[in-house]
Scaffold this motif. Structure first.
Motif, short mmCIF file in Angstrom:
data_model
loop_
_atom_site.label_atom_id
_atom_site.label_comp_id
_atom_site.label_asym_id
_atom_site.label_seq_id
_atom_site.Cartn_x
_atom_site.Cartn_y
_atom_site.Cartn_z
N ASP A 1 -5.43 17.22 -7.65
CA ASP A 1 -5.51 16.25 -8.89
C ASP A 1 -4.88 16.73 -10.08
OD1 ASP A 1 -6.09 19.19 -9.60
OD2 ASP A 1 -8.18 19.16 -10.17
N ASN A 2 -4.14 17.76 -9.77
CA ASN A 2 -2.74 17.52 -11.14
C ASN A 2 -1.36 17.30 -10.69
OD1 ASN A 2 -1.78 18.60 -8.52
ND2 ASN A 2 -1.22 21.16 -9.89
N ARG A 3 -1.45 16.31 -10.18
CA ARG A 3 -0.36 14.91 -9.29
C ARG A 3 -0.23 13.92 -10.54
NH1 ARG A 3 -0.32 19.71 -7.12
NH2 ARG A 3 0.86 19.73 -4.46
N GLU A 4 0.72 13.80 -11.34
CA GLU A 4 0.60 12.93 -11.99
C GLU A 4 0.58 11.24 -11.41
OE1 GLU A 4 3.98 10.63 -14.56
OE2 GLU A 4 5.33 12.44 -13.13
N GLU A 5 0.92 10.94 -10.04
CA GLU A 5 0.11 9.78 -9.98
C GLU A 5 -0.90 9.58 -9.30
OE1 GLU A 5 2.36 12.71 -6.06
OE2 GLU A 5 2.76 12.04 -8.62
N VAL A 6 -1.38 10.96 -9.30
CA VAL A 6 -2.65 10.77 -9.06
C VAL A 6 -3.58 10.54 -10.00
CG1 VAL A 6 -4.87 12.20 -6.83
CG2 VAL A 6 -2.26 12.34 -7.05
N GLN A 7 -3.48 11.38 -10.60
CA GLN A 7 -3.95 11.72 -11.84
C GLN A 7 -3.93 9.98 -12.32
OE1 GLN A 7 -2.16 13.30 -15.01
NE2 GLN A 7 -3.37 15.97 -13.46
N GLU A 8 -3.01 8.61 -12.79
CA GLU A 8 -2.37 7.67 -12.80
C GLU A 8 -3.80 7.19 -12.19
OE1 GLU A 8 -1.92 6.26 -15.45
OE2 GLU A 8 -1.17 8.67 -16.36
N ALA A 9 -3.40 7.29 -10.86
CA ALA A 9 -4.18 6.05 -9.93
C ALA A 9 -6.10 6.35 -10.08
CB ALA A 9 -3.83 6.48 -8.49
N LEU A 10 -6.61 7.71 -10.11
CA LEU A 10 -7.39 7.66 -10.44
C LEU A 10 -7.82 7.11 -11.60
CD1 LEU A 10 -7.86 11.80 -9.57
CD2 LEU A 10 -8.72 9.61 -8.29
N LYS A 11 -7.54 6.52 -12.32
CA LYS A 11 -8.10 6.23 -13.51
C LYS A 11 -7.96 4.52 -12.64
CE LYS A 11 -5.58 9.49 -16.95
NZ LYS A 11 -4.78 9.86 -17.97
N GLY A 12 -7.50 4.29 -11.81
CA GLY A 12 -7.33 2.99 -11.46
C GLY A 12 -5.80 2.39 -11.82
N VAL A 13 -4.73 3.34 -11.67
CA VAL A 13 -4.20 2.20 -12.45
C VAL A 13 -2.75 2.84 -10.60
CG1 VAL A 13 -1.80 2.00 -13.46
CG2 VAL A 13 -3.98 2.63 -14.54
N THR A 14 -2.02 2.07 -10.42
CA THR A 14 -1.19 2.03 -9.78
C THR A 14 0.34 3.24 -10.47
OG1 THR A 14 -1.13 0.03 -7.97
CG2 THR A 14 0.58 1.13 -7.79
N ALA A 15 0.58 4.48 -10.01
CA ALA A 15 1.74 5.32 -10.72
C ALA A 15 2.93 5.64 -9.14
CB ALA A 15 1.00 5.70 -11.04
#
Length: 577
Positions: free
Chosen positions: A100-114
């Motif tokens: 959950d601390n990964r940058e791309e994961v955090q952005e994807a959980l927000k509904g954005v491809t990262a």
């Protein structure tokens, strides 16, 4: 020059290509990176859709999905739940920590491809991550696709190798083109250089042939015009120098130009002959080292003081004493700038001799005329004063007057004859039988010899006829034989005559009183008498041998005399045919 141009072109090409390649490399690298990111995002979305479909209809195990499609697409697939727990990973061998601390994961959980880049502890390599949100009835979370950067780096390296190969190829082609262009560009300049070197070497007619226009063409045309103009001027100067040198060399007078320091600027052969300096070059030498005569330097000083021509005459002694006339004149340029002094040294020794001879001739003629005229006038005055009435004395005086008148007549005749001979004009040329002329001379002079003197002539059987004025040869023989008879009171006078193919030989010898050695060089001078009293007593004019010498010279012959006192004299005449 060509090397400099080639190096300059090469540097410009390298700088330009390096900059272009650098820009191309950066643009290409970013383009590959962007394209890879787009591709990975597309893969991630596609896999997310596949996962959603299979999750909805087939209920595939998460790990099986990751392994199957990860192997099929050659990527690492990670399924991460909403709380960051890793549900499945195609590359992990065991459980993974919470993501959950990964940058791309955090952005994807927000509904954005990262996407993101970082070092992967699992794959132990720089990795490119792309995460997309996934929402299915049974799974809420993120599907993440991971690709090692080595693949992207290999593409970049391939691009770099291609770019470098292209750079090397372009550099080689550019170098060849630069070499050809520099040759084409520098060829007229090389021709200009060669033509300039030829001009420096003395060939002023060189031309440059080029088909180029523009600056190079104008340069070649201008150079050709300059070369032609230079050739014309140099030819003109060389011609004037040759003419000047010919004039100077043809002058009998010595010529020298000196500067203000008395250094010789130029000279002619006459100066070398006059000073006896041999073959050494006198240009640049000090005048004092060549001529050490105060007369010359007096003229130089006179010219500089007066600023005008100055002339003096005097003596110079370089082994033998000679008379010279030194004329100096200032040397000026067109702007009246003083360059030095021009000296002309004229050898007037012969002129002085002629002047002395003329003076002596006038003096001698005056003396020779005055003596008989004084005698005649004296006896005439005596006759007028009464001696004419004494017949015996009157006849004696008249005989003396007759003798003196004869002397005057003979003297005038010899003077006129000598003058005629000196003109060296003789138009009465005929082939003369010399033996016959000698016979006439003997017949003419036989009565004048004493009874104790023998006149001997043994004619050769054949003497080649000589082309001459018969009277001249007869006069020559009369004077020689008459002179021998006068100097031989007792003895023999012998005449010889013979001819060769090229010369006629005449010889008159006597056994008379002879001539002293110191008098021999002067016996052919006018009015010179060895024994003046004896000569006048015998009726000589002092011109006989002088007439003989001039007759011999008129026919380009020579005369020699050998004599010893009290033994006799031999005159030998050689005349060329």
């Amino acid at each position: 020059m060509r090397r400099k141009i080639l190096i300059t072109y090469l540097i410009l090409i390298l700088v330009t290509l390096t900059a272009a390649v650098g820009v191309f490399w950066l643009k290409g690298y970013h383009f590959i990176e962007d394209q890879s990111a787009v591709q990975y995002e597309s893969q991630a979305r596609m896999l997310a859709e596949i996962f959603s479909v299979q999750e909805k209809y087939e209920h595939m195990d998460y790990q099986e999905f990751a392994d199957a499609y990860g192997g099929e697409y050659g990527v690492r697939i990670t399924l991460i739940q909403q709380d960051g727990t890793v549900a499945a990973d195609s590359e992990a061998l065991g459980s993974l920590e919470n993501h959950d601390n990964r940058e791309e994961v955090q952005e994807a959980l927000k509904g954005v491809t990262a996407s993101a880049r970082r070092y992967s502890e699992t794959m132990r390599a720089q990795t490119f991550y792309t995460a997309v949100p996934v929402h299915t009835p049974d799974f809420q979370g993120v599907l993440r696709v991971s690709v090692p950067m080595a693949e992207l780096n290999s593409l970049t390296a391939e691009l770099l190798r291609t770019v470098l190969a292209a750079l090397v190829f372009i550099c080689i082609m550019a170098l060849l083109m630069a070499d050809c262009f520099s040759r084409y560009l520098i060829r007229p300049l090389d021709e200009v250089t060669k033509a300039a070197e030829e001009i420096a070497g003395g060939n002023y007619g060189g031309k440059i042939h080029t088909q180029q226009n523009g600056e190079i063409g104008r340069l070649a045309y201008t150079f050709n015009e300059m070369s032609q103009t230079l050739r014309i001027h140099v030819d003109r100067l060389e011609r004037r120098n040759r003419e000047l040198e010919a004039m100077l060399c043809s002058m009998d007078s010595a010529v020298a130009a000196i500067d203000d320091l008395n250094t010789i600027l130029f000279y002619n052969d006459g100066l070398v002959k006059l000073t006896g300096t041999g073959t050494r070059n006198l240009t640049g030498q000090a005048l004092y080292s060549v001529i050490r005569n105060s007369l010359v330097f007096d003229v130089v000083d006179g010219v500089r003081k007066r600023g005008d021509s100055f002339v003096q005459e005097g003596r110079i002694n370089n082994g033998q004493e000679r008379y010279i006339r030194v004329m100096g004149t200032p040397l000026h340029e067109l702007e009246d700038k003083n360059l030095g002094v021009l000296l002309i040294l004229e050898d007037i020794t012969e002129i002085k001799k002629l002047e002395n001879m003329r003076s002596d001739f006038v003096s001698n003629v005056t003396h020779e005329l005055k003596t008989p005229l004084t005698s005649i006038r004296g006896f005439v005055d005596t006759l007028k004063n009464g001696a004419i009435h004494n017949e015996k004395i009157a006849m004696k005086f008249l005989d003396i007057i007759d003798i003196e008148s004869e002397r005057l007549y003979l003297l005038i005749q010899d003077i006129l004859l000598l003058s005629e001979i000196e003109s060296k004009k003789d138009y009465q040329i005929e082939f003369c039988e010399v033996n016959q002329v000698i016979g006439e001379v003997i017949e003419l002079l036989e009565p004048k010899k004493s009874e104790h003197t023998q006149l001997v002539f043994h004619p050769q059987a054949y003497v080649k006829p000589y082309p001459c004025n018969r009277n001249r040869i007869k006069q020559l023989l009369i004077n020689l034989v008459d002179n021998a008879i006068k100097n031989t009171e007792v003895g023999q006078v012998q005449i010889s005559c013979y001819s060769s193919d090229k010369e006629l030989h005449l010889e008159v010898s006597d056994t008379g009183i002879g001539i002293k050695e110191e008098a021999l060089p002067r016996i052919f001078e006018r009015f010179y008498r060895i024994d003046k009293g004896r000569s006048r007593k015998q009726g000589g004019t002092g011109l006989g041998l002088s007439i003989v010498k001039h007759i011999v010279e008129m026919y380009n012959g020579n005369i020699q005399v050998v004599s010893r006192p009290n033994e006799g004299t031999i005159f030998t005449v050689t005349l060329p045919y």
